[in-house]
Write an enzyme that holds these catalytic residues in place. Structure first.
Site, PDB file in Angstrom:
ATOM      1  N   ASP A 167     -42.502  -2.869 -22.486  1.00  0.00           N
ATOM      2  CA  ASP A 167     -43.211  -1.987 -21.549  1.00  0.00           C
ATOM      3  C   ASP A 167     -43.940  -0.859 -22.275  1.00  0.00           C
ATOM      4  O   ASP A 167     -45.147  -0.663 -22.096  1.00  0.00           O
ATOM      5  CB  ASP A 167     -42.234  -1.379 -20.535  1.00  0.00           C
ATOM      6  CG  ASP A 167     -41.766  -2.394 -19.506  1.00  0.00           C
ATOM      7  OD1 ASP A 167     -42.353  -3.488 -19.432  1.00  0.00           O
ATOM      8  OD2 ASP A 167     -40.801  -2.097 -18.774  1.00  0.00           O
ATOM      9  N   SER A 190     -31.803  -6.097 -17.828  1.00  0.00           N
ATOM     10  CA  SER A 190     -32.425  -4.805 -18.080  1.00  0.00           C
ATOM     11  C   SER A 190     -31.307  -3.855 -18.486  1.00  0.00           C
ATOM     12  O   SER A 190     -30.366  -3.630 -17.729  1.00  0.00           O
ATOM     13  CB  SER A 190     -33.129  -4.300 -16.814  1.00  0.00           C
ATOM     14  OG  SER A 190     -33.605  -2.983 -17.011  1.00  0.00           O
ATOM     15  N   ARG A 203     -31.276  11.723 -19.622  1.00  0.00           N
ATOM     16  CA  ARG A 203     -32.671  11.960 -19.248  1.00  0.00           C
ATOM     17  C   ARG A 203     -33.115  13.416 -19.392  1.00  0.00           C
ATOM     18  O   ARG A 203     -34.224  13.666 -19.874  1.00  0.00           O
ATOM     19  CB  ARG A 203     -32.938  11.446 -17.827  1.00  0.00           C
ATOM     20  CG  ARG A 203     -32.817   9.933 -17.660  1.00  0.00           C
ATOM     21  CD  ARG A 203     -33.316   9.170 -18.850  1.00  0.00           C
ATOM     22  NE  ARG A 203     -33.385   7.734 -18.625  1.00  0.00           N
ATOM     23  CZ  ARG A 203     -33.240   6.824 -19.567  1.00  0.00           C
ATOM     24  NH1 ARG A 203     -32.959   7.218 -20.809  1.00  0.00           N
ATOM     25  NH2 ARG A 203     -33.355   5.550 -19.299  1.00  0.00           N
ATOM     26  N   ASP A 237     -34.921   6.985 -12.867  1.00  0.00           N
ATOM     27  CA  ASP A 237     -35.347   7.652 -14.095  1.00  0.00           C
ATOM     28  C   ASP A 237     -36.678   8.379 -13.947  1.00  0.00           C
ATOM     29  O   ASP A 237     -36.900   9.410 -14.577  1.00  0.00           O
ATOM     30  CB  ASP A 237     -35.419   6.642 -15.247  1.00  0.00           C
ATOM     31  CG  ASP A 237     -34.052   6.323 -15.814  1.00  0.00           C
ATOM     32  OD1 ASP A 237     -33.108   7.098 -15.547  1.00  0.00           O
ATOM     33  OD2 ASP A 237     -33.915   5.317 -16.523  1.00  0.00           O
TER      34      ASP A 237
END
Length: 406
Positions: A14, A178, A94, A123
């Site tokens: 990605d 994932s 994060r 996220d």
């Protein structure tokens, strides 16, 4: 002179495809920033890959100790667990990443920050709330939400897009889980997990350890020491927090500790199913709670439980850089002054079994807790206490009986 954008870069397909996309659609100079929160060999070969993809520069920032000391430990001290199961592995990382992205953007004079989070996940919220709180002037680019210009819908599309832009890297189109990994945990989503009716294929899925069924037949004793709610040693060996988590990951993975299969409520409103591996974190949280059982009084424990749930919600929702998180953390830190002592437990086939806890600040009194009568506790005193404590119930019962006779 081209404007600069800082890309939160993992080296995966990605974010690799995003590099030429940013240059093509915005004519940006792309500066990649990979934040190391303990994801291990996932960082291998990133610099060459970023440059081949068209980035002008790559930062690889080691945030492992910052992540452990300033994000993980406040959550451990709070016993912050989302929906009774999730130990916030991705959620805690994060804000640390967002803070460093802003710092790099300031250093480079960038006008924007880009991330590769999807439009359905949590996220995007965590990254963007962090950036907004720290740098409200910076533009945020989220390709997966820009469906008018981001037209790629599959791994095959992204691979083809990279090829068209002269980027031929060893990515495959075959499906896999994932995953998100850092020192605290690894999460798994996708494949059979997308249907909650399916049992996880643990032989294919697990990375950090084994299932309890495959754990050793012999248990293993572990001793941990804490000072003011912070772990300082494992089995007598003093270590910094990051090394303690590494050691506990090794021990927990070996004994099948910390595998959680959960259907959780995302911030955006949908339910999602995932499997989390948090072997060391599960041990650390349990050991810390065992010590608190000895040291904290009942009223503080009750309030702290509420604050722990609030802390979990704050972190899960990406609201780290808020006055509320600071206030909750300040309360939690005030409760940790005497959370000092030693915890011993046995790891055995997915279980953490108590084997003794000691603290110089323990509120446990053997003479009080025993069945013998001592100077501090007279059994007869319970008569008056129960009379007063139960008075509201008795009065209500009497009133209910009166009304039935009217």
């Amino acid at each position: 002179m081209k404007e600069k954008v800082v890309l939160a870069y993992s080296g995966g397909l990605d974010t690799t495809a995003i590099i030429p996309w940013l240059k093509e659609h915005f004519d940006y100079e792309v500066i990649c920033c990979c934040i190391d929160c303990g994801q291990g060999n996932e960082l291998d070969g990133l610099e060459e890959r970023a440059k081949l993809s068209g980035a002008s520069k790559l930062y690889i920032e080691d945030l492992v100790d910052d992540f452990c000391d300033n994000y993980i430990m406040p959550c451990v001290q709070a016993n912050a667990v989302y929906e009774n199961k999730y130990l916030l592995g991705t959620s805690m990382a994060r804000p640390a990443i967002a803070k460093r992205l802003v710092e790099i953007a300031r250093k480079e004079g960038a006008t924007a920050i880009c991330h590769g989070a999807t439009g359905k996940g949590n996220d995007q919220i965590r990254f963007e709330l962090g950036i907004k709180a720290l740098a409200p002037d910076l533009k945020i680019i989220a390709p997966w939400r820009m469906t008018d210009v981001w037209v790629m819908q599959s791994r095959e599309d992204e691979i083809e897009y990279c090829r068209q832009h002269g980027i031929d890297l060893p990515f495959s189109a075959d499906s896999s889980y994932s995953r998100d990994r850092n020192l605290w945990h690894i999460s798994h989503e996708g494949l059979e997990l997308e249907d909650p009716a399916n049992e996880p294929n643990y032989d294919h899925l697990l990375v950090l350890g084994v299932t309890p069924q495959k754990a050793p037949e012999e248990g293993e004793y572990v001793t941990m020491a804490f000072e003011k709610g912070i772990p300082v040693s494992v089995n007598g060996q003093k270590m910094k927090v990051s090394d303690i988590i590494r050691k506990l990951n090794e021990l927990g993975g070996k004994h099948g500790i910390g595998i959680v299969d959960i259907v959780e409520n995302r911030v955006v409103g949908m339910k999602s199913r995932g499997v989390y591996e948090t072997p060391g974190g599960t041990i650390l949280m349990e050991a810390h709670q065992q010590l608190e059982e000895l040291v904290l009084d009942r009223a503080t424990m009750e309030t702290k439980k509420d604050m722990g749930n609030k802390m979990a919600q704050i972190v899960y929702e990406g609201k780290w850089f808020t006055p509320l998180r600071e206030a909750v953390q300040a309360f939690v830190e005030s409760t940790q002054q005497y959370v000092t002592g030693e915890v011993k437990f046995k790891l055995y086939k997915g279980n953490i079994i108590k084997a003794g806890t000691t603290s110089p600040y323990s509120l446990y009194s053997e003479s009080l807790a025993s069945f013998t009568t001592g100077d501090l506790y007279d059994h007869h005193d319970a008569d008056g206490f129960i009379t007063l404590f139960g008075l509201p119930l008795k009065v209500r019962a009497m009133k209910m009986a009166e009304t039935k006779n009217i």
